[in-house]
Design an enzyme around this catalytic site. Structure first.
Site, mmCIF file in Angstrom:
data_model
loop_
_atom_site.group_PDB
_atom_site.id
_atom_site.type_symbol
_atom_site.label_atom_id
_atom_site.label_comp_id
_atom_site.label_asym_id
_atom_site.label_seq_id
_atom_site.Cartn_x
_atom_site.Cartn_y
_atom_site.Cartn_z
ATOM 1 N N ASN A 160 66.860 11.568 43.532
ATOM 2 C CA ASN A 160 66.459 10.427 44.373
ATOM 3 C C ASN A 160 66.679 9.055 43.732
ATOM 4 O OD1 ASN A 160 64.344 10.982 42.639
ATOM 5 N ND2 ASN A 160 62.740 10.606 44.155
ATOM 6 N N ARG A 206 65.566 6.083 32.169
ATOM 7 C CA ARG A 206 64.148 6.113 31.795
ATOM 8 C C ARG A 206 63.881 7.165 30.711
ATOM 9 N NH1 ARG A 206 60.002 6.230 36.845
ATOM 10 N NH2 ARG A 206 59.811 8.430 36.372
ATOM 11 N N LYS A 218 70.911 17.235 32.022
ATOM 12 C CA LYS A 218 71.448 17.967 33.166
ATOM 13 C C LYS A 218 71.088 17.175 34.424
ATOM 14 C CE LYS A 218 69.849 20.559 36.033
ATOM 15 N NZ LYS A 218 70.526 19.998 37.206
ATOM 16 N N GLY A 277 60.969 15.812 38.579
ATOM 17 C CA GLY A 277 61.306 16.584 39.771
ATOM 18 C C GLY A 277 60.039 17.079 40.427
ATOM 19 N N GLU A 308 57.357 14.416 34.858
ATOM 20 C CA GLU A 308 57.133 13.416 35.907
ATOM 21 C C GLU A 308 57.331 14.163 37.219
ATOM 22 O OE1 GLU A 308 56.125 10.403 35.501
ATOM 23 O OE2 GLU A 308 56.509 10.024 33.385
ATOM 24 N N LEU A 309 56.221 14.523 37.876
ATOM 25 C CA LEU A 309 56.320 15.476 38.988
ATOM 26 C C LEU A 309 56.023 14.805 40.332
ATOM 27 C CD1 LEU A 309 54.654 18.466 37.112
ATOM 28 C CD2 LEU A 309 57.050 17.790 37.159
ATOM 29 N N ARG A 365 60.939 2.448 51.208
ATOM 30 C CA ARG A 365 61.888 2.280 50.104
ATOM 31 C C ARG A 365 62.512 3.645 49.827
ATOM 32 N NH1 ARG A 365 61.595 1.629 44.198
ATOM 33 N NH2 ARG A 365 59.758 2.943 44.307
ATOM 34 N N CYS A 373 58.871 9.589 44.610
ATOM 35 C CA CYS A 373 57.622 10.239 44.199
ATOM 36 C C CYS A 373 56.454 9.278 44.396
ATOM 37 C CB CYS A 373 57.720 10.662 42.745
ATOM 38 S SG CYS A 373 58.235 9.302 41.694
ATOM 39 N N GLU A 407 54.162 16.547 50.161
ATOM 40 C CA GLU A 407 55.036 15.382 50.017
ATOM 41 C C GLU A 407 55.972 15.329 51.218
ATOM 42 O OE1 GLU A 407 56.985 15.932 46.092
ATOM 43 O OE2 GLU A 407 56.793 13.764 45.924
HETATM 44 P P1 NAD Z 1 63.583 19.538 42.101
HETATM 45 O O1 NAD Z 1 62.377 19.943 41.332
HETATM 46 O O2 NAD Z 1 64.073 20.449 43.155
HETATM 47 O O3 NAD Z 1 64.821 19.338 41.109
HETATM 48 C C1 NAD Z 1 64.785 18.466 40.020
HETATM 49 C C2 NAD Z 1 65.813 18.897 39.001
HETATM 50 O O4 NAD Z 1 65.482 20.195 38.524
HETATM 51 C C3 NAD Z 1 67.233 18.998 39.535
HETATM 52 O O5 NAD Z 1 68.126 18.570 38.516
HETATM 53 C C4 NAD Z 1 67.405 20.483 39.775
HETATM 54 O O6 NAD Z 1 68.751 20.898 39.679
HETATM 55 C C5 NAD Z 1 66.582 21.069 38.648
HETATM 56 N N1 NAD Z 1 66.026 22.412 38.870
HETATM 57 C C6 NAD Z 1 65.564 22.947 40.029
HETATM 58 N N2 NAD Z 1 65.063 24.183 39.799
HETATM 59 C C7 NAD Z 1 65.209 24.423 38.466
HETATM 60 C C8 NAD Z 1 64.864 25.513 37.618
HETATM 61 N N3 NAD Z 1 64.271 26.617 38.095
HETATM 62 N N4 NAD Z 1 65.147 25.410 36.294
HETATM 63 C C9 NAD Z 1 65.717 24.289 35.799
HETATM 64 N N5 NAD Z 1 66.067 23.233 36.558
HETATM 65 C C10 NAD Z 1 65.807 23.298 37.881
HETATM 66 O O7 NAD Z 1 63.279 18.095 42.644
HETATM 67 P P2 NAD Z 1 64.225 17.143 43.508
HETATM 68 O O8 NAD Z 1 64.245 17.653 44.902
HETATM 69 O O9 NAD Z 1 65.528 16.914 42.814
HETATM 70 O O10 NAD Z 1 63.420 15.752 43.424
HETATM 71 C C11 NAD Z 1 62.362 15.472 44.259
HETATM 72 C C12 NAD Z 1 61.052 15.713 43.537
HETATM 73 O O11 NAD Z 1 61.018 14.951 42.344
HETATM 74 C C13 NAD Z 1 59.859 15.247 44.342
HETATM 75 O O12 NAD Z 1 58.811 16.182 44.208
HETATM 76 C C14 NAD Z 1 59.485 13.933 43.666
HETATM 77 O O13 NAD Z 1 58.144 13.558 43.837
HETATM 78 C C15 NAD Z 1 59.817 14.213 42.253
HETATM 79 N N6 NAD Z 1 60.037 12.985 41.505
HETATM 80 C C16 NAD Z 1 59.090 12.596 40.603
HETATM 81 C C17 NAD Z 1 59.253 11.419 39.907
HETATM 82 C C18 NAD Z 1 58.222 10.965 38.911
HETATM 83 O O14 NAD Z 1 58.544 10.113 38.106
HETATM 84 N N7 NAD Z 1 57.002 11.493 38.932
HETATM 85 C C19 NAD Z 1 60.393 10.626 40.112
HETATM 86 C C20 NAD Z 1 61.341 11.049 41.041
HETATM 87 C C21 NAD Z 1 61.156 12.245 41.725
#
Ligand code: NAD
Length: 488
Positions: free
Chosen positions: A161, A169, A184, A238, A260-261, A288, A294, A391
């Site tokens: 995103n 960061r 990655k 993520g 950072e979830l 935004r 997140c 979310e």
């Molecule tokens: P996601 O968890 O699906 O994926 C994030 C990353 O993890 C990607 O690079 C993906 O390829 C990888 N991934 C997925 N499954 C994996 C596994 N089993 N093992 C290793 N890597 C794996 O999240 P997303 O859809 O890319 O992003 C959206 C999420 O991220 C939302 O929940 C959002 O709130 C969160 N987010 C948090 C912050 C923060 O700073 N707290 C910032 C941005 C996004």
């Protein structure tokens, strides 16, 4: 923005893995397609790393670690500062690339270049201020030295995103502290990280210090890296479900982790709020990044006395929002990242409506090409609706009401998440009470965006562990060492 410009920029993105200072093909020459979510078209084919490629990248990071840790802080600082300057010089390229692979409006993508770039400048300034302390023990028998050492080779997994900011960061504080890195990037938006890596090389980052593996098989490539005893640190941004799995994997090697979830931010509007500010803040906090942040306000909790006016005013603004491809002038709402995101917004709105909520504007997906969902306002959302606990990650503003402060606090804290909250009130004492009572790592008081490279970003509860940015950010990559020297 012409098609020729776009094609030229995409051609300039290195389409391979970056390991030990070299752009290299994935084992077996495997590749995968990256698409523009606004059109559904493939925009680039890039290398698809295998687990062996991931370990090759870790080998390079491990080999480079000691020499990088031994560089003068000033040297690391100046490399990061050059990287900051190069990001500014390539602002338009980076912004367009993010719009093409992720869909956000170009104006917002430029904003992300500003925000993401700041981590390079901030940590270039922090690299030369890694302090320790020295003192006598209370007994007077020993001299105590407390120093800070780089944690060591670090592995980063980033989300789609904020393609630039989520990379800077993590990379900037790690490099400032003297750690080497394997990153990655997300499979959906890897191009920005690859382009940015070129800039790091141009800035003088030595071979092996930053390594990049793009892949469609994240879990397969990440697993062996996390299990490798040479790795010292895992930093992930993520979703919470994936974060939980990674914490469990990291436990085997007792790795340092930063997580950072996900978030489920409450946006609380009291009856004494300045409604002009609250409406402006709501639009920013919700829309935004097309609602895909997140930090996005997920639940609008509005005092019953002002709910009608607040709702009328935000609905007017949302109804007028231009939707389209992010490269078009004036567009405020681009596409969602993929079909799954559109399906999720559709289901959440349907669930709320089935429980009695009213759609005041929007409420539908938009026929393709591209994965668009209308900017939407849903009012009268009853307790128990999924939209209040999950979310949304889309342009849907959901409003519930409250009547007293205790109820507002209870509703705001009624979630397993704790990333950020937004509160609008003109009562100073109430504002301070809310700072104490809301269970979130960050808060915006009368403002709809809080992110800043100089501030500690992060959550409590299931929104994560650790902080990125601020004075705190570099400590995620440092370990404290205590030494005792007896007084003769
Ligand atoms: P996601 O968890 O699906 O994926 C994030 C990353 O993890 C990607 O690079 C993906 O390829 C990888 N991934 C997925 N499954 C994996 C596994 N089993 N093992 C290793 N890597 C794996 O999240 P997303 O859809 O890319 O992003 C959206 C999420 O991220 C939302 O929940 C959002 O709130 C969160 N987010 C948090 C912050 C923060 O700073 N707290 C910032 C941005 C996004």
């Amino acid at each position: 923005m012409t098609a020729a410009n776009e094609a030229n920029l995409l051609e300039r993105v290195p389409a391979r893995l970056f390991i030990d200072g070299e752009w290299t093909d994935a084992a077996g020459g495997r590749t995968f397609a990256v698409r523009d979510p606004a059109t559904g078209q493939v925009i680039r084919e890039i290398a698809d790393a295998s687990p062996e490629d991931g370990i090759r990248a870790l080998d390079a990071a491990v080999a480079a670690q000691d020499a990088w840790a031994a560089t003068a802080p000033r040297t690391r600082s100046e490399i990061l500062r050059r990287a900051f300057d190069l990001v500014q010089e390539h602002k338009e390229d980076l912004a367009l690339l993010m719009t093409l692979e992720m869909g956000k409006p170009l104006a917002e993508a430029r904003g992300e270049v500003g925000y993401g770039g700041e981590f390079l400048r901030w940590f270039s300034e922090e690299a030369v201020r890694i302090a320790g302390r020295y003192g006598l023990n209370p007994e007077g028998t020993g001299r105590m030295i407390v120093s800070q050492r780089p944690v060591g080779p670090s592995f980063f997994i980033t989300p789609w995103n904020f393609p630039l900011a989520m990379a800077t960061r993590k990379i900037a504080p790690a490099l400032a502290a003297g750690c080497t890195v394997v990153i990655k990037p997300p499979e959906l938006t890897p191009l920005t990280t690859l382009f940015f890596t070129q800039l790091l090389v141009e800035a003088g980052v030595p071979a092996g210090v930053v390594n990049v593996v793009t892949t469609t098989t994240s879990a397969d490539v990440s697993g062996p890296i996390i299990a490798d005893p040479r790795l010292r640190k895992l930093s992930f941004t993520g979703s919470t479900p994936v974060g939980r799995k990674l914490i469990a994997q990291a436990a085997e090697g007792v790795l340092r982790v930063s997580m950072e979830l996900g978030g489920n931010a409450p946006f609380v509007v009291f009856d004494d709020a300045d409604l002009d500010k609250a409406v402006d803040g709501a639009i920013l906090a919700k829309f935004r990044n097309i609602g895909q942040a997140c930090t996005a306000a997920n639940r609008f909790i509005v005092h019953a006395a002002v709910a009608e006016e607040f709702t009328r005013r935000v609905t007017e603004r949302v109804t007028a929002m231009p939707v389209g491809r992010g490269t078009e002038d004036g567009v405020q709402i681009g596409p969602l990242i993929d079909d799954k995101a559109v399906a999720k917004a559709t289901e959440l709105v349907a669930d709320a409506v089935s429980r009695g909520a009213r759609v005041l504007t929007g409420g539908n997906s938009i026929d393709g090409p591209g994965t668009f969902y209308q900017p939407t306002v849903v009012a009268g959302v009853p307790a128990g609706s999924a939209i209040l606990s999950e979310e949304i990650f889309g342009p849907v503003l959901a409003i519930a009401t409250f009547t007293d402060e205790d109820e507002a606090v209870r509703l705001a804290n009624d979630t397993e998440y704790g990333l950020v909250s937004y509160v609008f009130t003109q009562d100073l004492a109430r504002g301070h009470r809310m700072i104490d009572r809301l269970e979130t790592g960050m808060m915006g008081l009368n403002v709809g965006v809080v992110s800043n490279a100089a501030a500690p970003f992060g959550g409590v509860k299931q929104s994560g562990v650790g902080r990125e940015g601020g004075l705190e950010g570099i400590h995620e990559y440092l370990s404290t060492k205590y030494t005792l020297i007896p007084v003769d």
